[in-house]
Design an enzyme around this catalytic site. Structure first.
Site, PDB file in Angstrom:
ATOM      1  N   THR A 160       0.547  -1.239  -0.015  1.00  0.00           N
ATOM      2  CA  THR A 160      -0.031  -0.117   0.057  1.00  0.00           C
ATOM      3  C   THR A 160       0.783   1.164   0.128  1.00  0.00           C
ATOM      4  O   THR A 160       1.245   1.499  -1.094  1.00  0.00           O
ATOM      5  CB  THR A 160      -1.065  -0.008   1.165  1.00  0.00           C
ATOM      6  OG1 THR A 160      -0.339  -0.336   2.380  1.00  0.00           O
ATOM      7  CG2 THR A 160      -2.159  -1.229   0.991  1.00  0.00           C
ATOM      8  N   LYS A 186       3.936  -7.085   3.469  1.00  0.00           N
ATOM      9  CA  LYS A 186       3.658  -5.776   3.362  1.00  0.00           C
ATOM     10  C   LYS A 186       3.291  -5.436   4.566  1.00  0.00           C
ATOM     11  O   LYS A 186       2.642  -6.104   5.606  1.00  0.00           O
ATOM     12  CB  LYS A 186       2.904  -5.638   2.383  1.00  0.00           C
ATOM     13  CG  LYS A 186       1.301  -6.065   2.256  1.00  0.00           C
ATOM     14  CD  LYS A 186       0.300  -4.992   3.178  1.00  0.00           C
ATOM     15  CE  LYS A 186       0.305  -3.772   2.823  1.00  0.00           C
ATOM     16  NZ  LYS A 186      -0.983  -3.067   3.664  1.00  0.00           N
ATOM     17  N   THR A 197      -2.475  -2.847   7.564  1.00  0.00           N
ATOM     18  CA  THR A 197      -2.561  -4.246   7.432  1.00  0.00           C
ATOM     19  C   THR A 197      -0.969  -4.928   7.443  1.00  0.00           C
ATOM     20  O   THR A 197      -0.419  -4.515   6.253  1.00  0.00           O
ATOM     21  CB  THR A 197      -3.421  -4.620   6.328  1.00  0.00           C
ATOM     22  OG1 THR A 197      -4.683  -4.073   6.460  1.00  0.00           O
ATOM     23  CG2 THR A 197      -3.526  -6.245   6.438  1.00  0.00           C
ATOM     24  N   GLU A 283       5.967   3.659   8.985  1.00  0.00           N
ATOM     25  CA  GLU A 283       5.481   5.066   8.476  1.00  0.00           C
ATOM     26  C   GLU A 283       6.267   6.278   9.111  1.00  0.00           C
ATOM     27  O   GLU A 283       6.371   6.383  10.195  1.00  0.00           O
ATOM     28  CB  GLU A 283       3.936   5.236   8.831  1.00  0.00           C
ATOM     29  CG  GLU A 283       3.172   4.332   7.845  1.00  0.00           C
ATOM     30  CD  GLU A 283       1.826   4.382   8.496  1.00  0.00           C
ATOM     31  OE1 GLU A 283       0.884   4.132   7.811  1.00  0.00           O
ATOM     32  OE2 GLU A 283       1.694   4.703   9.800  1.00  0.00           O
ATOM     33  N   ASN A 406      -0.502  10.165   8.377  1.00  0.00           N
ATOM     34  CA  ASN A 406      -1.789   9.438   9.065  1.00  0.00           C
ATOM     35  C   ASN A 406      -3.031  10.571   9.298  1.00  0.00           C
ATOM     36  O   ASN A 406      -4.129  10.431   9.860  1.00  0.00           O
ATOM     37  CB  ASN A 406      -1.536   9.017  10.439  1.00  0.00           C
ATOM     38  CG  ASN A 406      -0.921   7.583  10.026  1.00  0.00           C
ATOM     39  OD1 ASN A 406      -1.631   6.769   9.380  1.00  0.00           O
ATOM     40  ND2 ASN A 406       0.296   7.442  10.391  1.00  0.00           N
ATOM     41  N   THR A 411     -12.248  11.832   2.726  1.00  0.00           N
ATOM     42  CA  THR A 411     -13.235  12.181   1.948  1.00  0.00           C
ATOM     43  C   THR A 411     -12.763  12.742   0.641  1.00  0.00           C
ATOM     44  O   THR A 411     -11.594  13.257   0.361  1.00  0.00           O
ATOM     45  CB  THR A 411     -14.298  13.257   2.572  1.00  0.00           C
ATOM     46  OG1 THR A 411     -13.509  14.139   3.138  1.00  0.00           O
ATOM     47  CG2 THR A 411     -15.008  12.358   3.672  1.00  0.00           C
TER      48      THR A 411
END
Lengths: 411, 411
Positions: A160, A186, A197, A283, A406, A411
């Site tokens: 991702t 991953k 995930t 991250e 994050n 939206t």
């Protein structure tokens, strides 16, 4: 200091899920998430039925594909795994479950397999219906593209916001036969908001009994994927799957096999390699930190203390800042719930003693300690001097980039 | 939805620790931390012996002044509190304990009190020896400066990187007598790295039995300070102290007193006001969030679910980003350990339903939900639909500024 086996004995080669004979893979861009430019659909197939085992998230909110895998693994046999990135198929209700079942049905039809031999994995945004028409439309081309080697492409397609693909293989001898284990993983990527995930896929040509495979996978995961933490948030989709097709023709492995430990250690070495790559690609991570707690009364105490340190935002931000703030580590073990006497605690940064008897050590220098923290990778070793138990966790710092990544808009 | 009493019945006035008759305070700049420009030493004195109670950190690593307070409170009597900012006197070994004892001794000598009637509190950097010569040198001037009112000055002097002082009072009638409770708190500030110690000091002229005072304080803390969380790191120095000197001459309060609940509710209202001010002033905070979990099978389940949401970095960064990422909330309650059925979960942002039956609610709009998250304060209400238990926590988001503040260099 660490109970992990020495992976030097099992050097990790490049390869991946198609390294073991009898495995092929294919990837393509199905457009599951419209903004994605990289392949997002991956199929792994074993030429013959493989013994299979899996380990899944312990989250009570569970994605549909995880439920499906648990069910399909009851017979310990599988031959194909379909993986999509871009949509987690989690919190999608009965429709999500029907979608996962249909994916398995379609893959089975194309490959001439009973659908229960097909496993499904998803990673991506939570709560969005799966675009099933895209999966159905692209399956024929995906099946037609099955090939070997396809290690790098597969490891890329399951990413991702991982910044690097994570894959490799290990090779060894059992009963005089060459046995291969390949894998990819991953995790920890999150360009758009969804759970980070963790997915890991392992293939092997070993011949192994079903219960033994589950046992080996569980033991290896406890020493590897269960020892890493990035932000303490556990996904709804975490999955580790292993398929072993027996092509190596060794005598069936089980705990009574004289070379059982070779298989287990090789599997652990590969999974450790993949797990640590996930932490290094955490991250916004700028530091890779190995946290060891030793001298704990029980393994549970060691684990509590180590997890509190690895989860503490104050500790993680001090790592980011390169600030040798040993007081935050004392504080974290203090509230961890671990049994300890603060006046017995010793803490080392790499080989430098920072804390002795719960206080800043005589002769220690914040300047020297800061040099340890300035490195891209270092260790923090905490000795509680209360007993025999030890544990090691692998983690990273928390940077402003983590927050930025994050906080992006959904939206 | 919340079990907290309505603080509208007990409006919070400005005042503070000298609002109740018989209490004086003084502050000055002793230079305990050389870089500090603001007063750092505070003395609170009751003109007569006061019934006293305290609540302290449950961290196993405990600062010396906390150990001293626990010991001095055995007799439930106190008359003075000396507070310093800039040095936590934690992880300082036997010398730190001797330093805290000497502080109490010196204050006692100056005021003509037994040293066991003196309480000591510290907040600041961990692991640095206390500059005792500065405390000794400044004590005479501090005692000479005792005055009333001194509410704002005292609330300022206990701040570390708090950006606003937090103080107030509440007044009510018991046995026809006017009773006052005043208080101040600090927390969540961290210009240089140390624990974000929470300190709260309450004074009252109520006449109250010692066990009753401890009971009222504990009950109020459970509904207030134990319901707030900023980053999940618990300090080595957290302390809440209350002194009640009886000047109001009401009949001694205890749980059998007909107006017992008035005192308890007033104390809770004041402590809630102070606690919420701490959250609003949280490090780098841009959003104030009220998280309620209802419909849990037990209070422990409600608490686990609410704490997991409030501690989740993924949830906190989504609040910072104004991203209505309800999937992260589902994920956090899923791994919280709370007993739940994901298909029964309902989540509201303020009064808008985001999730029903564990899925994105029919008719819900991410755009409308984003408007809720765009506000400086909002509520997240999670209904597990599994039982009668409810809890409410108060927290804030996690911003890049939080990371920046806490990554600053110690050396």
């Amino acid at each position: 200091m660490t109970s992990l086996p020495d992976s030097v004995q099992f050097p990790i080669g490049p390869g991946g899920v198609t390294s073991a004979p009898g495995f092929r893979a294919a990837t393509l861009l199905a457009g599951i998430k419209p903004s994605r430019k990289r392949d997002d659909l991956t199929l792994i197939v074993s030429d013959s039925p493989a013994t299979a085992a899996g380990i899944f998230t312990s989250n009570r909110v569970v994605a549909a594909p995880v439920r499906l895998c648990r069910r399909h693994l009851v017979g310990n046999l599988a031959q194909a795994i379909l993986i999509n990135a871009g949509n987690a198929n989690a919190c999608t209700g009965a429709q999500g479950m029907a979608d996962a079942e249909n994916s398995a049905l379609w893959v089975g039809q194309k490959l001439g397999l009973d659908p229960t031999r097909v496993l499904i994995c998803s990673t991506g945004t939570i709560g969005i219906p799966m675009p099933m028409e895209k999966i159905e439309a692209h399956l024929p081309r995906l099946v037609a593209g099955l090939t070997s080697p396809a290690d790098e492409a597969a490891a890329q397609a399951i990413m991702t916001t991982d910044t690097v693909p994570k894959h490799g293989h290990v090779r060894f001898t059992i009963d005089g036969k060459t046995v291969t284990i390949g894998g990819m993983a991953k995790g920890a990527g999150m360009i758009e908001p969804h759970m980070a995930t963790l997915l890991c896929f392992i293939t092997s040509d070993a011949q192994i009994e079903p219960e033994a495979l589950q046992l080996a996978l569980k033991a290896a995961a406890d020493l590897t994927f269960n020892r890493i933490t990035i932000d303490g948030d556990q996904s709804t989709n975490d999955t580790v799957l292993i398929l072993a097709n027996g092509h190596a023709k060794n005598n069936p492995l089980n705990p009574r096999h004289p070379e059982w430990s070779i298989f287990c250690n090789a599997l652990t070495a590969l999974m450790k390699d993949l797990a640590l790559r996930i932490v290094r690609d955490g991250e916004g991570a700028t530091r890779f930190v190995t946290v060891t707690v030793q001298g704990a009364p029980t393994p549970a105490d060691a684990d509590k203390a180590a997890r509190a340190v690895c989860r503490s935002l104050l500790v993680k931000t001090s790592w980011f800042g390169g600030d040798p703030n040993w007081g935050r580590i004392m504080d974290a073990i203090g509230y961890s719930g671990a049994e300890l006497d603060e006046h017995a605690v010793e803490i080392c940064f790499d080989n430098l003693v920072a804390v002795r008897n719960g206080r800043f050590a005589e002769g220690a220098s914040l300047e020297e300690l800061a040099k340890v923290y300035a490195q891209p990778a270092f260790s923090v070793t905490i000795d509680l001097h209360r007993g025999p138990a030890t544990t090691t966790l692998y983690t990273c710092d928390c940077s402003e980039a983590y927050v930025r990544i994050n906080a992006e808009y959904m939206t």
